[in-house]
Design a protein around this motif. Structure first.
Motif, PDB file in Angstrom:
ATOM      1  N   LYS A  80       0.949  -1.213  -0.061  1.00 18.78           N
ATOM      2  CA  LYS A  80       0.071   0.112  -0.007  1.00 18.78           C
ATOM      3  C   LYS A  80       0.790   1.347   0.149  1.00 18.78           C
ATOM      4  CE  LYS A  80      -4.092  -1.834   2.367  1.00 18.78           C
ATOM      5  NZ  LYS A  80      -5.129  -1.917   3.336  1.00 18.78           N
ATOM      6  N   GLN A  81       2.045   1.176   0.317  1.00 22.84           N
ATOM      7  CA  GLN A  81       2.973   2.538   0.233  1.00 22.84           C
ATOM      8  C   GLN A  81       4.536   1.982  -0.024  1.00 22.84           C
ATOM      9  OE1 GLN A  81       1.412   2.137   3.949  1.00 22.84           O
ATOM     10  NE2 GLN A  81       2.920   0.221   4.131  1.00 22.84           N
ATOM     11  N   LYS A  96       6.801   6.847   4.629  1.00 23.68           N
ATOM     12  CA  LYS A  96       5.986   6.054   3.838  1.00 23.68           C
ATOM     13  C   LYS A  96       5.130   7.007   3.103  1.00 23.68           C
ATOM     14  CE  LYS A  96       6.382   1.923   6.968  1.00 23.68           C
ATOM     15  NZ  LYS A  96       5.612   0.564   7.409  1.00 23.68           N
ATOM     16  N   VAL A  97       5.119   6.729   1.872  1.00 23.83           N
ATOM     17  CA  VAL A  97       4.098   7.450   0.907  1.00 23.83           C
ATOM     18  C   VAL A  97       3.070   6.408   0.185  1.00 23.83           C
ATOM     19  CG1 VAL A  97       4.003   8.674  -1.160  1.00 23.83           C
ATOM     20  CG2 VAL A  97       6.009   9.026   0.089  1.00 23.83           C
ATOM     21  N   ASP A  98       1.690   6.879   0.401  1.00 23.42           N
ATOM     22  CA  ASP A  98       0.715   6.206  -0.007  1.00 23.42           C
ATOM     23  C   ASP A  98       0.809   5.866  -1.485  1.00 23.42           C
ATOM     24  OD1 ASP A  98      -2.016   5.774  -0.915  1.00 23.42           O
ATOM     25  OD2 ASP A  98      -2.442   5.309   0.864  1.00 23.42           O
ATOM     26  N   ARG A  99       0.591   4.739  -2.006  1.00 23.47           N
ATOM     27  CA  ARG A  99       0.648   4.766  -3.453  1.00 23.47           C
ATOM     28  C   ARG A  99      -0.528   5.005  -4.257  1.00 23.47           C
ATOM     29  NH1 ARG A  99       2.403  -1.628  -4.412  1.00 23.47           N
ATOM     30  NH2 ARG A  99       2.238  -0.521  -6.662  1.00 23.47           N
ATOM     31  N   LEU A 100      -1.480   5.349  -3.521  1.00 24.98           N
ATOM     32  CA  LEU A 100      -3.018   5.857  -4.256  1.00 24.98           C
ATOM     33  C   LEU A 100      -2.989   7.059  -4.283  1.00 24.98           C
ATOM     34  CD1 LEU A 100      -5.333   3.086  -3.042  1.00 24.98           C
ATOM     35  CD2 LEU A 100      -4.443   3.167  -5.250  1.00 24.98           C
ATOM     36  N   SER A 121       3.296   8.013   7.494  1.00 25.03           N
ATOM     37  CA  SER A 121       4.311   7.512   8.368  1.00 25.03           C
ATOM     38  C   SER A 121       5.780   8.393   8.306  1.00 25.03           C
ATOM     39  CB  SER A 121       4.493   6.124   8.425  1.00 25.03           C
ATOM     40  OG  SER A 121       5.520   5.970   9.401  1.00 25.03           O
ATOM     41  N   ILE A 122       6.131   8.719   9.517  1.00 22.32           N
ATOM     42  CA  ILE A 122       7.453   9.271   9.380  1.00 22.32           C
ATOM     43  C   ILE A 122       8.355   8.797  10.636  1.00 22.32           C
ATOM     44  CG2 ILE A 122       8.936  11.469   9.665  1.00 22.32           C
ATOM     45  CD1 ILE A 122       6.531  13.093   8.176  1.00 22.32           C
ATOM     46  N   LYS A 123       9.186   8.049  10.680  1.00 18.99           N
ATOM     47  CA  LYS A 123       9.999   7.616  11.760  1.00 18.99           C
ATOM     48  C   LYS A 123      11.364   8.323  11.583  1.00 18.99           C
ATOM     49  CE  LYS A 123       8.020   3.092  12.900  1.00 18.99           C
ATOM     50  NZ  LYS A 123       8.240   1.754  13.023  1.00 18.99           N
ATOM     51  N   TYR A 134       8.411  14.489  -4.274  1.00 13.50           N
ATOM     52  CA  TYR A 134       9.283  14.359  -3.062  1.00 13.50           C
ATOM     53  C   TYR A 134      10.774  13.795  -3.565  1.00 13.50           C
ATOM     54  CZ  TYR A 134       4.633  13.358  -0.591  1.00 13.50           C
ATOM     55  OH  TYR A 134       3.472  13.543  -0.235  1.00 13.50           O
ATOM     56  N   ILE A 135      11.672  14.177  -2.948  1.00 13.56           N
ATOM     57  CA  ILE A 135      13.048  14.060  -3.303  1.00 13.56           C
ATOM     58  C   ILE A 135      14.067  13.798  -2.346  1.00 13.56           C
ATOM     59  CG2 ILE A 135      15.088  14.790  -4.601  1.00 13.56           C
ATOM     60  CD1 ILE A 135      13.148  16.898  -6.005  1.00 13.56           C
ATOM     61  N   VAL A 136      14.677  12.794  -1.998  1.00 15.57           N
ATOM     62  CA  VAL A 136      15.626  12.438  -1.008  1.00 15.57           C
ATOM     63  C   VAL A 136      16.996  11.947  -1.639  1.00 15.57           C
ATOM     64  CG1 VAL A 136      15.969  10.517   0.682  1.00 15.57           C
ATOM     65  CG2 VAL A 136      13.628  11.513   0.409  1.00 15.57           C
ATOM     66  N   ARG A 137      18.037  12.538  -0.862  1.00 10.36           N
ATOM     67  CA  ARG A 137      19.585  12.206  -1.157  1.00 10.36           C
ATOM     68  C   ARG A 137      19.978  11.364  -0.085  1.00 10.36           C
ATOM     69  NH1 ARG A 137      22.799  17.171  -3.213  1.00 10.36           N
ATOM     70  NH2 ARG A 137      23.503  15.656  -4.706  1.00 10.36           N
ATOM     71  N   LYS A 138      20.785  10.288  -0.407  1.00 13.51           N
ATOM     72  CA  LYS A 138      21.573   9.436   0.430  1.00 13.51           C
ATOM     73  C   LYS A 138      22.177  10.330   1.843  1.00 13.51           C
ATOM     74  CE  LYS A 138      24.404   5.385   0.681  1.00 13.51           C
ATOM     75  NZ  LYS A 138      25.399   4.373  -0.076  1.00 13.51           N
ATOM     76  N   GLY A 139      21.876   9.718   2.950  1.00 18.03           N
ATOM     77  CA  GLY A 139      22.622  10.189   3.983  1.00 18.03           C
ATOM     78  C   GLY A 139      21.888  11.486   4.470  1.00 18.03           C
TER      79      GLY A 139
END
Length: 541
Positions: free
Chosen positions: A33-34, A46-50, A56-58, A113-118
């Motif tokens: 689902k995500q 976690k990003v909802d696939r729909l 969720s943000i941990k 949404y954009i994420v870079r390693k580390g």
């Protein structure tokens, strides 16, 4: 021996647990689902696939996200006519939420949404082809309120006793007020702001405001804290908005930063130019404007340069010495250039910006500053704000009914004796609808004169009406309408307007004269929702 071995294993297990985040693996995993994203440095979301919302943000293994609603563009774009796609390119992950023309919340919206390693940064950007159905474009981060006790006080609603205006301005037991509208920064000052708790902080880095509306002095919502601690990026809205909203443009990039509670520095955003986001204009395709000098300035005032058109807005401070200014990198096009004294426009012209070039604007001499007219008397200064007046600096921080604002009804203002701080920053017809000004004239000064009243914002068609001794001025037209509450939602700034009244000599007397400044409008309302206006300056010459 077995006891020693058990102790060693326990130590090793504890060590592995404590270093969990350091050993976490960067990457994206698509679940049922995500989409699950791990930065490899402590942040997992976690990003909802729909529908593309974050559920969720941990952070360092602690769930920060509110269980009640997703963090999302707008208040969610829905799962109908929405697609969510992913891309992993080396050490960069991009998740794109795209609505189509049939989406009933907002058609043809693209959110990244954009994420870079580390790096514990969630970079975002939003391309808006159309305005959302609720009339505002925003990103809302929703966190567990009890994990973030430290939030901006003016918008912290915990412990409130209920609404005092609409549903979004609340009162406290001690007579003070709170609202998401209060305590917000002007667009020119938007930098880094967020909420913190023990060992954690979540901050919004607002990025450039070129696609937003309202200019450098505009204020919009940044935080609201109750059960959920909400961290916003309002990209546009109609909250006392003075210009058309910009569409068909990319908003951002902007960044949500996760820390140990310390305030982060704004991260480098230059890498995003190479990602090919929809509506992105890279540095090489931009130009700039340079003002070489500014004459006729008041050295006690700050000046700024604003350059805007239907697709972009930019600003820069004017230097104290020569009066020069250089804009940020701009999209090519034709722009209206405005010089502001404080928050009052005192010069305008048109400029054209071309790619990879600096548009030179030579030294300019100010001729449209009302302060250049020498008055017999003046209350305040022509700077486009009521900040020098009574309670003027509190308008952006609290509701006018707040006990800290009392009283609004003041004594007669006596020219030559009273100070500007005794003059009300605002007049409302149902609160303090009349303000008396007393002044002396010599026989030689009794002649045809001019009275000017500058206003900074108007609610419900309010504008000044004037009585001088027994003479009454004709009622003048209402200012250009702003379809919003203003003075009660943390904003003293709407459309600046100057009302000029020609005073015949027979209206004046040698000795004491009594001016009564009032509110006129074709509308009605109770208390602070009655017609009202903010005051910039009053002078007589």
């Amino acid at each position: 021996m077995s006891r020693a071995l058990g102790l060693l294993l326990a130590i090793l297990a504890g060590s592995l647990l404590s270093s969990h985040n350091a050993l976490a693996e960067f990457g994206l995993i698509t679940e049922k689902k995500q989409h699950r994203v791990d930065t490899g440095a402590g942040l997992v979301f976690k990003v909802d696939r729909l529908n593309g919302g974050i559920r969720s943000i941990k952070w360092q293994d602690t769930e920060l996200h509110s269980p009640f609603r997703d963090s999302s563009s707008n208040s969610g774009v829905g799962g109908s006519h929405t697609t969510v796609t992913t891309q992993v390119d080396g050490e960069t992950i991009i998740i794109t939420t795209q609505t189509d023309a049939e989406n009933e919340v907002v058609a043809d919206l693209t959110h990244y949404y954009i994420v870079r390693k580390g790096l514990n940064h969630l970079y975002m950007a939003t391309y808006a082809q159309n305005e959302p159905s609720n009339g505002e474009l925003r990103w809302i981060t929703r966190l567990k309120g009890d994990l973030f006790p430290n939030a901006p006080a003016q918008s912290d609603l915990r412990g409130s006793t209920g609404a005092i205006e609409s549903r979004d301005v609340l009162g406290m037991a001690d007579g003070t007020s709170r609202s998401k509208y209060f305590g917000n920064d002007q667009a020119r000052d938007l930098g880094v702001r967020g909420v913190t708790g023990r060992g954690r902080g979540v901050f919004m880095v607002y990025g450039n405001r070129e696609s937003s509306a309202g200019g450098p002095f505009y204020r919009d919502i940044q935080n609201q804290t109750s059960t959920a601690a909400e961290v916003y990026n309002y990209m546009n809205s109609g909250h006392n908005q003075t210009e058309k909203l910009r569409l068909g443009v990319l908003y951002g990039p902007y960044v949500l930063c996760f820390t140990d509670g310390s305030k982060p520095k704004a991260p480098d955003l230059s890498f995003i130019d190479a990602l090919g986001l929809k509506g992105s204009v890279n540095k090489e395709a931009r130009g700039s404007v340079q003002l070489r000098g500014l004459k006729g300035r008041d050295e006690d005032q700050e000046y700024s340069l604003d350059v805007a058109n239907g697709t972009a807005q930019y600003w820069a401070p004017v230097s104290k010495g020569r009066g020069s200014a250089t804009s940020p990198d701009m999209k090519p096009g034709m722009y209206a250039l405005t010089v502001y004294k404080g928050e009052l426009a005192v010069h305008t012209e048109t400029v054209t910006v071309t790619a990879s070039a600096i548009t030179e604007v030579g030294s300019r001499t100010l001729t449209a500053d009302p302060s250049q007219t020498k008055p017999l008397w003046r209350i305040g200064d022509w700077d486009g704000t009521p900040l020098e007046f009574r309670k003027g600096r509190s308008i952006a921080l609290m509701h006018p009914s707040d006990k800290r604002m009392e009283p609004w009804q003041g004594e007669p203002f006596v020219i030559g004796q009273s100070r500007a701080g005794a003059f009300p920053s605002c007049l409302w017809s149902d609160v303090n609808g009349q303000q008396v000004v007393k002044f002396q004239l010599t026989p030689e000064q009794v002649a045809s004169r001019t009275l000017r009243v500058g206003i900074t914002a108007s609610f419900a068609g309010a504008r000044p009406s004037v009585k001088l001794n027994t003479w009454k001025a004709s009622i003048q037209p209402a200012p250009r309408k702003v379809d919003s509450r203003s003075l009660t939602i943390g904003s003293y700034r709407g459309n600046n307007a100057t009302y000029t009244f020609r005073i015949p000599a027979q209206a004046l007397v040698a000795g004491e004269n009594v001016l009564t400044l009032s509110v006129v409008s074709g509308n009605r309302g109770p208390q602070f929702l009655s017609p009202g206006y903010g005051i910039d300056c009053v002078d007589f010459y």
